[in-house]
Enzyme design. Structure first.
Site, short mmCIF file in Angstrom:
data_model
loop_
_atom_site.label_atom_id
_atom_site.label_comp_id
_atom_site.label_asym_id
_atom_site.label_seq_id
_atom_site.Cartn_x
_atom_site.Cartn_y
_atom_site.Cartn_z
N MET A 30 5.86 -41.90 -1.13
CA MET A 30 5.79 -40.78 -0.17
C MET A 30 4.90 -41.19 1.00
O MET A 30 4.41 -40.34 1.74
CB MET A 30 5.26 -39.52 -0.86
CG MET A 30 6.20 -39.05 -1.96
SD MET A 30 6.07 -37.30 -2.34
CE MET A 30 4.37 -37.18 -2.83
N ALA A 32 1.57 -42.79 3.10
CA ALA A 32 0.11 -42.77 2.97
C ALA A 32 -0.30 -43.92 2.04
O ALA A 32 -1.02 -43.72 1.06
CB ALA A 32 -0.40 -41.42 2.48
N HIS A 37 0.04 -49.01 -3.81
CA HIS A 37 1.46 -49.16 -3.41
C HIS A 37 1.78 -50.61 -3.10
O HIS A 37 2.86 -51.11 -3.45
CB HIS A 37 1.75 -48.33 -2.15
CG HIS A 37 1.62 -46.85 -2.33
ND1 HIS A 37 0.60 -46.12 -1.77
CD2 HIS A 37 2.41 -45.96 -2.98
CE1 HIS A 37 0.75 -44.85 -2.07
NE2 HIS A 37 1.84 -44.72 -2.81
O1 PAF Z 1 5.20 -41.04 -6.91
C1 PAF Z 1 5.62 -40.66 -5.81
O2 PAF Z 1 5.10 -41.03 -4.75
C2 PAF Z 1 6.82 -39.73 -5.75
O3 PAF Z 1 6.81 -38.84 -6.81
C3 PAF Z 1 8.17 -40.47 -5.66
C4 PAF Z 1 8.45 -41.28 -6.90
C5 PAF Z 1 8.18 -41.37 -4.43
C6 PAF Z 1 9.30 -39.44 -5.51
O4 PAF Z 1 9.13 -38.66 -4.38
#
Ligand code: PAF
Length: 281
Positions: A30, A32, A37
């Site tokens: 999502m 940010a 990540h």
């Molecule tokens: O973990 C997240 O950031 C969200 O739940 C995902 C998997 C991108 C789905 O919107």
């Protein structure tokens, strides 16, 4: 790195890789973005030839009164972090993910989807699975990477994939932590310095409780000590501290042996945080 916004642009960007039979790795986010990540993106490369990262704040997984509007949207900074790391960044608008002329199937997370995070955030996991399935259908990956911090999400995604996406491999990536132990989260940016220090209690509690259980203390007594540790912190409201069987996500108690997943959720300074630790009992 190529930034694309629509399904047609995504198909064009992936055409060559698909035609050559290359393996497509996928990291849904999502945005940010933080080092957690980036570790997912790096891991994706070890399973695939081309890595797609999606950035989409999915309205369907936020309930009324949750932080959808204030969820950080930082596309330029995210792309700068992904430059040289991801091959394709897919940042669709809501109309591209949920087009008016297409009925996107709503997914149901089932009984596990209404426990713990699902109890605190009704409908959250249905919305999460709905967008993950939609993104899988658009990207058509061979492998997708999810962070282990969102343990219940990972459990539910694996269950959906086992039932509906044969051949798609789901990989869980280890939690990345601050030197203090605090698990990285996009929501950590809402904590001020003092609240960040307080939030360390989640990781400290997980370490303490798992050690106590490992050393032979009864599970419920150890959980009670953990609850007191968190209750003793200012600006902090514990939602749950529980031991579950990672194979079923069912709560377990005294006498349990095998793999245990200790999960915690608390609100610190108005910010909801989760963390977990898996260990052998
Ligand atoms: O973990 C997240 O950031 C969200 O739940 C995902 C998997 C991108 C789905 O919107």
């Amino acid at each position: 790195m190529q930034l694309v916004h629509t399904a047609a642009e995504l198909d064009a960007a992936l055409a060559e890789a698909r035609a050559a039979g290359q393996k497509i790795g996928f990291v849904p986010t999502m945005g940010a973005l933080h080092a957690g990540h980036l570790s997912l993106v790096d891991l994706a490369h070890s399973y695939s030839d081309v890595v797609v990262v999606s950035i989409f704040v999915n309205p369907k997984q936020f309930g009324a009164g949750e932080d959808f509007d204030r969820y950080p949207r930082t596309l330029d900074a995210d792309c700068a972090l992904l430059e040289g790391r991801a091959d394709i960044v897919f940042a669709p608008a809501v109309e591209d993910v949920y087009p008016a002329d297409l009925e996107v199937a709503a997914k149901q997370a089932g009984p596990v989807g209404s426990l713990f995070e699902g109890a605190a955030r009704p409908g959250h996991f249905d919305g999460m699975l709905t967008v993950v399935a939609r993104l899988f259908d658009l990207v058509r990956p061979d492998v997708a990477i999810f962070g282990e911090k969102d343990a219940q999400q990972l459990f539910l995604v694996k269950a959906m994939v086992a039932a509906e996406y044969p051949g798609l491999k789901i990989i869980g990536a280890e939690i990345v932590r601050e030197p203090s132990g605090l698990a990285l989260s996009s929501r950590n940016r809402f904590l001020n310095g003092e609240q960040s220090d307080i939030a360390e209690i989640l990781a400290i509690t997980l370490a303490t409780v798992s050690q106590l259980i490992h050393d032979g203390m009864e599970i419920e007594a150890a959980l009670g000590i953990g609850e007191e540790m968190i209750a003793g912190e200012p600006e902090t409201k514990l939602d749950y501290l529980a031991l579950v069987d990672p194979g079923t996500f069912a709560r377990v108690g005294n006498g349990y042996t095998g793999d245990g997943l200790l999960i915690v959720a608390a609100v610190v300074g108005g910010v909801r945080l989760i963390d977990n630790h898996q260990f052998q009992i």
